[in-house]
Design a protein around this motif. Structure first.
Motif, PDB file in Angstrom:
ATOM      1  N   ALA A  28       0.832  -1.198   0.000  1.00  0.00           N
ATOM      2  CA  ALA A  28       0.000   0.000   0.000  1.00  0.00           C
ATOM      3  C   ALA A  28       0.870   1.253   0.000  1.00  0.00           C
ATOM      4  O   ALA A  28       1.952   1.276   0.564  1.00  0.00           O
ATOM      5  CB  ALA A  28      -0.904  -0.008   1.233  1.00  0.00           C
ATOM      6  N   ALA A  29       0.411   2.290  -0.643  1.00  0.00           N
ATOM      7  CA  ALA A  29       1.102   3.570  -0.632  1.00  0.00           C
ATOM      8  C   ALA A  29       0.128   4.642  -1.068  1.00  0.00           C
ATOM      9  O   ALA A  29      -0.887   4.356  -1.698  1.00  0.00           O
ATOM     10  CB  ALA A  29       2.313   3.542  -1.563  1.00  0.00           C
ATOM     11  N   ASP A  30       0.417   5.860  -0.698  1.00  0.00           N
ATOM     12  CA  ASP A  30      -0.297   7.017  -1.223  1.00  0.00           C
ATOM     13  C   ASP A  30       0.771   7.993  -1.704  1.00  0.00           C
ATOM     14  O   ASP A  30       1.224   8.851  -0.956  1.00  0.00           O
ATOM     15  CB  ASP A  30      -1.190   7.644  -0.155  1.00  0.00           C
ATOM     16  N   LEU A  31       1.205   7.803  -2.937  1.00  0.00           N
ATOM     17  CA  LEU A  31       2.283   8.625  -3.468  1.00  0.00           C
ATOM     18  C   LEU A  31       1.883  10.079  -3.613  1.00  0.00           C
ATOM     19  O   LEU A  31       2.723  10.972  -3.519  1.00  0.00           O
ATOM     20  CB  LEU A  31       2.756   8.066  -4.809  1.00  0.00           C
ATOM     21  N   VAL A 227       7.706   5.112  10.355  1.00  0.00           N
ATOM     22  CA  VAL A 227       8.864   4.223  10.258  1.00  0.00           C
ATOM     23  C   VAL A 227       8.425   2.759  10.378  1.00  0.00           C
ATOM     24  O   VAL A 227       9.010   1.875   9.735  1.00  0.00           O
ATOM     25  CB  VAL A 227       9.952   4.569  11.298  1.00  0.00           C
ATOM     26  N   MET A 228       7.389   2.510  11.183  1.00  0.00           N
ATOM     27  CA  MET A 228       6.894   1.141  11.294  1.00  0.00           C
ATOM     28  C   MET A 228       6.245   0.689   9.990  1.00  0.00           C
ATOM     29  O   MET A 228       6.475  -0.435   9.522  1.00  0.00           O
ATOM     30  CB  MET A 228       5.905   1.018  12.452  1.00  0.00           C
ATOM     31  N   ALA A 229       5.440   1.544   9.390  1.00  0.00           N
ATOM     32  CA  ALA A 229       4.781   1.188   8.130  1.00  0.00           C
ATOM     33  C   ALA A 229       5.806   0.908   7.041  1.00  0.00           C
ATOM     34  O   ALA A 229       5.669  -0.051   6.267  1.00  0.00           O
ATOM     35  CB  ALA A 229       3.834   2.299   7.687  1.00  0.00           C
ATOM     36  N   SER A 230       6.846   1.727   6.969  1.00  0.00           N
ATOM     37  CA  SER A 230       7.856   1.516   5.924  1.00  0.00           C
ATOM     38  C   SER A 230       8.625   0.227   6.174  1.00  0.00           C
ATOM     39  O   SER A 230       8.954  -0.507   5.231  1.00  0.00           O
ATOM     40  CB  SER A 230       8.811   2.713   5.845  1.00  0.00           C
ATOM     41  N   SER A 242      -2.189   1.948   8.409  1.00  0.00           N
ATOM     42  CA  SER A 242      -1.232   2.992   8.804  1.00  0.00           C
ATOM     43  C   SER A 242      -1.139   4.093   7.757  1.00  0.00           C
ATOM     44  O   SER A 242      -0.984   5.275   8.096  1.00  0.00           O
ATOM     45  CB  SER A 242       0.145   2.369   9.047  1.00  0.00           C
ATOM     46  N   VAL A 243      -1.226   3.726   6.484  1.00  0.00           N
ATOM     47  CA  VAL A 243      -1.213   4.735   5.419  1.00  0.00           C
ATOM     48  C   VAL A 243      -2.430   5.656   5.557  1.00  0.00           C
ATOM     49  O   VAL A 243      -2.320   6.884   5.435  1.00  0.00           O
ATOM     50  CB  VAL A 243      -1.179   4.063   4.034  1.00  0.00           C
ATOM     51  N   ILE A 244      -3.584   5.063   5.844  1.00  0.00           N
ATOM     52  CA  ILE A 244      -4.799   5.870   6.018  1.00  0.00           C
ATOM     53  C   ILE A 244      -4.647   6.799   7.220  1.00  0.00           C
ATOM     54  O   ILE A 244      -5.043   7.979   7.176  1.00  0.00           O
ATOM     55  CB  ILE A 244      -6.022   4.957   6.163  1.00  0.00           C
ATOM     56  N   TYR A 245      -4.061   6.291   8.315  1.00  0.00           N
ATOM     57  CA  TYR A 245      -3.828   7.155   9.479  1.00  0.00           C
ATOM     58  C   TYR A 245      -2.931   8.325   9.108  1.00  0.00           C
ATOM     59  O   TYR A 245      -3.216   9.483   9.458  1.00  0.00           O
ATOM     60  CB  TYR A 245      -3.192   6.361  10.621  1.00  0.00           C
ATOM     61  N   LEU A 272       8.091   8.808   3.795  1.00  0.00           N
ATOM     62  CA  LEU A 272       8.649   7.470   3.624  1.00  0.00           C
ATOM     63  C   LEU A 272       7.561   6.419   3.821  1.00  0.00           C
ATOM     64  O   LEU A 272       7.401   5.497   3.015  1.00  0.00           O
ATOM     65  CB  LEU A 272       9.791   7.260   4.611  1.00  0.00           C
ATOM     66  N   GLY A 273       6.785   6.565   4.916  1.00  0.00           N
ATOM     67  CA  GLY A 273       5.712   5.615   5.172  1.00  0.00           C
ATOM     68  C   GLY A 273       4.627   5.659   4.121  1.00  0.00           C
ATOM     69  O   GLY A 273       4.108   4.615   3.707  1.00  0.00           O
ATOM     70  N   LEU A 274       4.284   6.848   3.664  1.00  0.00           N
ATOM     71  CA  LEU A 274       3.248   6.987   2.637  1.00  0.00           C
ATOM     72  C   LEU A 274       3.686   6.412   1.296  1.00  0.00           C
ATOM     73  O   LEU A 274       2.849   5.974   0.510  1.00  0.00           O
ATOM     74  CB  LEU A 274       2.888   8.468   2.471  1.00  0.00           C
TER      75      LEU A 274
END
Length: 345
Positions: A28-31, A227-230, A242-245, A272-274
């Motif tokens: 998942a990502a939101d670039l 950092v956790m999501a990445s 986590s991306v939505i958060y 980074l996480g997104l």
């Protein structure tokens, strides 16, 4: 027995597509949100070499070609000021090395000093690393060495595991409660080392400690969650929540807050996480194909991330492949039945 060639080709194409899906789990990502964050950073005056390094890693992760002048400017700043900063501590050398690697510069020569040698020299005989040994420093060391095609000493991994609690998480100091930031950097070191058993334990801790809104507790939940999501994305774990958060915490100008104030580090780590990539695989290319199409302002629509440069242990997350495996069984069954059924032609 004769089968129509088009039918066989269609079956084989379907099987191949499913096999590819098994090999590369979706992340998942939101670039769009990530690129709005790095656009905000590009408007800031960033001179501190530590923050410059964080910003460059974030820019490499979001890969927005419109930010090429910012990447060039910050790379120049890091080349001017990074050597003195890196000389202060081995973990600083590792961080600068990761930033240079992320933007395609050679950490052995770009600053006139060999940062990879500094990282290797900073690993003690017992595997501890840095001025303040712990998962954060060791994680940066493992990433810097891996990206430089250097072996990560087994002793570093052994020492790192002394910080892993019985709950599977990692703490900044042995015997302290596990925390998201330490666990996230440890995960990236474990991914580089290929320690699947320890990765499973750390991922289980992350599963048990994610908050209902997708965040992780920490001194600043934005940083900790990012950092956790990445790190989890590098293992193939689904990090949609986590991306939505993170997108819910982004300000209208693209920034992220720390203590109520727009903050460069929070924004860099959020980007980074997104982007759905980690310190291990954030890589600047500046091409439109790599950056994707930005989503509209305020959108939290997930967009697939680039395939990581470092092989991900995606098989550790059953949700990443069980559905495709079941579908593959169905398709293979259909192929077998088709092969046994003669054409009517």
């Amino acid at each position: 027995m004769i089968l129509r060639r088009s039918t066989v080709v269609a079956w084989l194409a379907t099987v191949l597509a499913l096999l590819v899906g098994l090999a590369v789990p979706a992340q998942a990502a939101d670039l769009g949100a990530a690129q709005r964050a790095t656009a905000w950073m590009g408007q800031q005056s960033i001179d501190d070499p530590g923050k410059v390094a964080d910003a460059l890693i974030a820019l490499a992760a979001s890969n927005d070609p419109t930010q090429a002048p910012v990447v060039d400017r910050l790379t120049t700043t890091l080349k001017d000021k990074g050597a003195a900063y890196a000389a202060g501590a081995p973990e600083a050398a590792a961080k600068v090395a990761v930033a240079l690697e992320a933007v395609g510069a050679d950490p052995r020569t770009a600053l006139g000093t060999d940062l990879i040698a500094a990282v290797k020299n900073g690993i003690a005989s017992d595997g501890s690393f840095g001025s303040y040994p712990g998962p954060f420093a060791s994680g940066l060391a493992a990433v810097a060495l891996t990206r430089a095609d250097e072996d990560v000493p087994a002793a570093l991994g052994t020492n790192l595991l002394t910080f892993q609690g019985k709950d599977g998480g990692f703490s900044y100091q042995a015997g302290q409660p596990s925390d998201a930031d330490s666990t996230a950097l440890a995960l990236q070191a474990l991914t580089a080392l290929g320690d699947d058993a320890s990765i499973r334990k750390a991922v289980a801790w992350a599963d048990q400690n994610i908050q209902p809104d997708g965040s992780y507790a920490g001194y600043n939940p934005v940083n900790s969650t990012a950092v956790m999501a990445s790190a989890l994305a590098a293992t193939g774990k689904n990090v949609d929540a986590s991306v939505i958060y993170l997108t819910s915490q982004q300000q209208a100008d693209g920034s992220f807050l720390n203590a109520g104030t727009p903050d460069v580090l929070a924004t860099a780590q959020a980007a980074l996480g997104l982007s759905g990539v980690s310190y291990l695989d954030a890589t600047w290319s500046g091409s439109p194909a790599a950056s994707g199409t930005p989503s509209p302002a305020g959108s939290s629509t997930a967009t697939p991330a680039a395939v990581p440069a470092v092989p991900a242990a995606g098989w550790l997350d059953p949700s990443a492949w069980l559905g495709s495996a079941a579908a593959l069984v169905v398709v293979v069954g259909a192929v077998v039945v088709g092969l046994r059924r003669p054409s009517r032609r």
